[in-house]
Write an enzyme that holds these catalytic residues in place. Structure first.
Site, PDB file in Angstrom:
ATOM      1  N   LYS A   9      70.825  37.098  32.942  1.00 28.60           N
ATOM      2  CA  LYS A   9      71.447  37.363  31.628  1.00 28.60           C
ATOM      3  C   LYS A   9      71.252  38.796  31.185  1.00 28.60           C
ATOM      4  O   LYS A   9      72.181  39.475  30.777  1.00 28.60           O
ATOM      5  CB  LYS A   9      70.778  36.520  30.526  1.00 28.60           C
ATOM      6  CG  LYS A   9      71.262  35.135  30.353  1.00 28.60           C
ATOM      7  CD  LYS A   9      70.525  34.485  29.190  1.00 28.60           C
ATOM      8  CE  LYS A   9      69.085  34.552  29.263  1.00 28.60           C
ATOM      9  NZ  LYS A   9      67.957  34.116  29.233  1.00 28.60           N
ATOM     10  N   ARG A  84      69.210  29.908  20.832  1.00 26.63           N
ATOM     11  CA  ARG A  84      68.538  29.140  21.884  1.00 26.63           C
ATOM     12  C   ARG A  84      68.296  27.704  21.452  1.00 26.63           C
ATOM     13  O   ARG A  84      67.733  26.930  22.220  1.00 26.63           O
ATOM     14  CB  ARG A  84      67.178  29.782  22.174  1.00 26.63           C
ATOM     15  CG  ARG A  84      67.152  30.648  23.425  1.00 26.63           C
ATOM     16  CD  ARG A  84      65.838  31.393  23.429  1.00 26.63           C
ATOM     17  NE  ARG A  84      65.317  31.650  24.719  1.00 26.63           N
ATOM     18  CZ  ARG A  84      65.178  32.882  25.224  1.00 26.63           C
ATOM     19  NH1 ARG A  84      65.571  33.927  24.548  1.00 26.63           N
ATOM     20  NH2 ARG A  84      64.646  33.052  26.390  1.00 26.63           N
ATOM     21  N   ARG A 123      59.672  39.972  39.461  1.00 23.37           N
ATOM     22  CA  ARG A 123      60.364  40.828  38.485  1.00 23.37           C
ATOM     23  C   ARG A 123      59.412  41.855  37.858  1.00 23.37           C
ATOM     24  O   ARG A 123      58.303  41.527  37.472  1.00 23.37           O
ATOM     25  CB  ARG A 123      60.957  39.940  37.379  1.00 23.37           C
ATOM     26  CG  ARG A 123      61.640  40.715  36.290  1.00 23.37           C
ATOM     27  CD  ARG A 123      62.644  39.871  35.564  1.00 23.37           C
ATOM     28  NE  ARG A 123      62.046  38.964  34.587  1.00 23.37           N
ATOM     29  CZ  ARG A 123      62.781  38.191  33.781  1.00 23.37           C
ATOM     30  NH1 ARG A 123      64.087  38.209  33.843  1.00 23.37           N
ATOM     31  NH2 ARG A 123      62.180  37.397  32.925  1.00 23.37           N
ATOM     32  N   ARG A 155      55.945  41.144  32.896  1.00 24.73           N
ATOM     33  CA  ARG A 155      55.790  40.524  31.573  1.00 24.73           C
ATOM     34  C   ARG A 155      54.729  39.437  31.642  1.00 24.73           C
ATOM     35  O   ARG A 155      54.674  38.685  32.600  1.00 24.73           O
ATOM     36  CB  ARG A 155      57.119  39.905  31.134  1.00 24.73           C
ATOM     37  CG  ARG A 155      58.053  40.895  30.503  1.00 24.73           C
ATOM     38  CD  ARG A 155      59.423  40.324  30.342  1.00 24.73           C
ATOM     39  NE  ARG A 155      59.458  38.977  29.768  1.00 24.73           N
ATOM     40  CZ  ARG A 155      60.596  38.329  29.493  1.00 24.73           C
ATOM     41  NH1 ARG A 155      61.744  38.885  29.725  1.00 24.73           N
ATOM     42  NH2 ARG A 155      60.555  37.117  28.979  1.00 24.73           N
TER      43      ARG A 155
HETATM   44  P1  AMP Z   1      63.401  36.397  26.793  1.00 24.29           P
HETATM   45  O1  AMP Z   1      63.073  37.830  26.946  1.00 24.29           O
HETATM   46  O2  AMP Z   1      64.816  36.189  26.354  1.00 24.29           O
HETATM   47  O3  AMP Z   1      63.038  35.567  27.995  1.00 24.29           O
HETATM   48  O4  AMP Z   1      62.492  35.843  25.587  1.00 24.29           O
HETATM   49  C1  AMP Z   1      61.081  35.912  25.661  1.00 24.29           C
HETATM   50  C2  AMP Z   1      60.444  34.975  24.644  1.00 24.29           C
HETATM   51  O5  AMP Z   1      60.850  35.370  23.325  1.00 24.29           O
HETATM   52  C3  AMP Z   1      60.839  33.515  24.750  1.00 24.29           C
HETATM   53  O6  AMP Z   1      60.088  32.824  25.731  1.00 24.29           O
HETATM   54  C4  AMP Z   1      60.546  33.038  23.339  1.00 24.29           C
HETATM   55  O7  AMP Z   1      59.163  32.883  23.129  1.00 24.29           O
HETATM   56  C5  AMP Z   1      60.994  34.223  22.505  1.00 24.29           C
HETATM   57  N1  AMP Z   1      62.421  34.118  22.121  1.00 24.29           N
HETATM   58  C6  AMP Z   1      63.440  34.907  22.547  1.00 24.29           C
HETATM   59  N2  AMP Z   1      64.604  34.539  21.993  1.00 24.29           N
HETATM   60  C7  AMP Z   1      64.315  33.485  21.181  1.00 24.29           C
HETATM   61  C8  AMP Z   1      65.084  32.637  20.343  1.00 24.29           C
HETATM   62  N3  AMP Z   1      66.405  32.799  20.214  1.00 24.29           N
HETATM   63  N4  AMP Z   1      64.433  31.663  19.657  1.00 24.29           N
HETATM   64  C9  AMP Z   1      63.110  31.485  19.777  1.00 24.29           C
HETATM   65  N5  AMP Z   1      62.322  32.229  20.565  1.00 24.29           N
HETATM   66  C10 AMP Z   1      62.913  33.223  21.268  1.00 24.29           C
END
Ligand code: AMP
Length: 216
Positions: A9, A84, A123, A155
């Site tokens: 993504k 989400r 990654r 990360r």
């Molecule tokens: P990502 O970088 O998109 O994988 O997001 C990393 C983390 O941020 C996720 O595992 C959640 O803890 C938090 N997060 C990101 N987007 C959302 C969202 N829309 N709603 C809730 N938590 C989010």
């Protein structure tokens, strides 16, 4: 952009941002930044993120929608990782409705769990979001970003046990959005196991078709 962690993504969203020249709103990056800056949002989000859980809707919704309503988003924007959950999708729909606007398309980038786990374990990212894979897309110099020379790191939530938790959260809480957007005729599916260039071509072709249809 919708899809499990590690499906590509973020990579596609970055390319889309360059193609469309629209503001890019990556929910995960915004939250990570808030955590590292120690803002109120960051303090509320930190623990949930470290566990691989979602940050509560009432914390995330306000922050993301505020960004979507900023002046530079007037001509559109690319949302990555938001919504989400169903309540987040409903909040987005209602906020856009109030502005007389709507979601143009939901791009679902899919990949099976075993592919995702393998990808995420290798990654590495830089602070500006450029993504590498130690085996399939390594940087020229180890641990340095080719684009901006920043250090590459893993990360915290990309560690294997956290990845399994994030996948479970995706299946439980985010996959209902697939049906939600499919029912509204907005969902477009892409095969995240393909080469990123191929996925990009497919996304470009799909968006061109949508644009043509909107003009008709
Ligand atoms: P990502 O970088 O998109 O994988 O997001 C990393 C983390 O941020 C996720 O595992 C959640 O803890 C938090 N997060 C990101 N987007 C959302 C969202 N829309 N709603 C809730 N938590 C989010």
């Amino acid at each position: 952009m919708l899809g499990p962690p590690g499906a590509g993504k973020g990579t596609q969203a970055l390319r889309l941002r360059e193609d469309l020249r629209l503001p890019y709103i990556p929910a995960g990056d915004m939250l990570r930044e808030a955590v590292s800056e120690g803002t109120d949002l960051g303090r509320l989000a930190k623990e949930h993120m470290e566990e691989g859980n979602l940050v509560p809707d009432d914390v995330v919704i306000g922050a993301i929608l505020e960004r979507c309503e900023a002046a530079d988003c007037r001509d559109g924007f690319v949302l990555d990782g938001f919504p989400r959950t169903i309540p987040q999708a409903e909040a987005l729909e209602s906020a856009l409705d109030d502005l007389g606007r709507k979601v143009t398309a939901v791009l679902l980038v899919e990949a099976p769990d075993e592919v995702v786990v393998k990808r995420i374990s290798g990654r590495r990212i830089c602070k500006n979001g450029h993504v590498y894979h130690l085996e399939t897309d390594p940087p020229t110099r180890p641990d340095r970003c080719d684009h901006d020379d920043l250090p590459l790191t893993q990360r915290e939530d990309d560690r294997p046990e956290k990845v399994r938790r994030r996948l479970q959260v995706y299946h439980d809480q985010t996959t209902p959005l697939i049906e939600y957007y499919d029912e509204r005729g907005l969902l477009r599916r892409f095969d995240g196991t393909r080469d990123p260039d191929e996925v990009q071509d497919h996304i470009r072709a799909t968006l061109s078709t949508i644009r043509l249809e909107e003009r008709l």
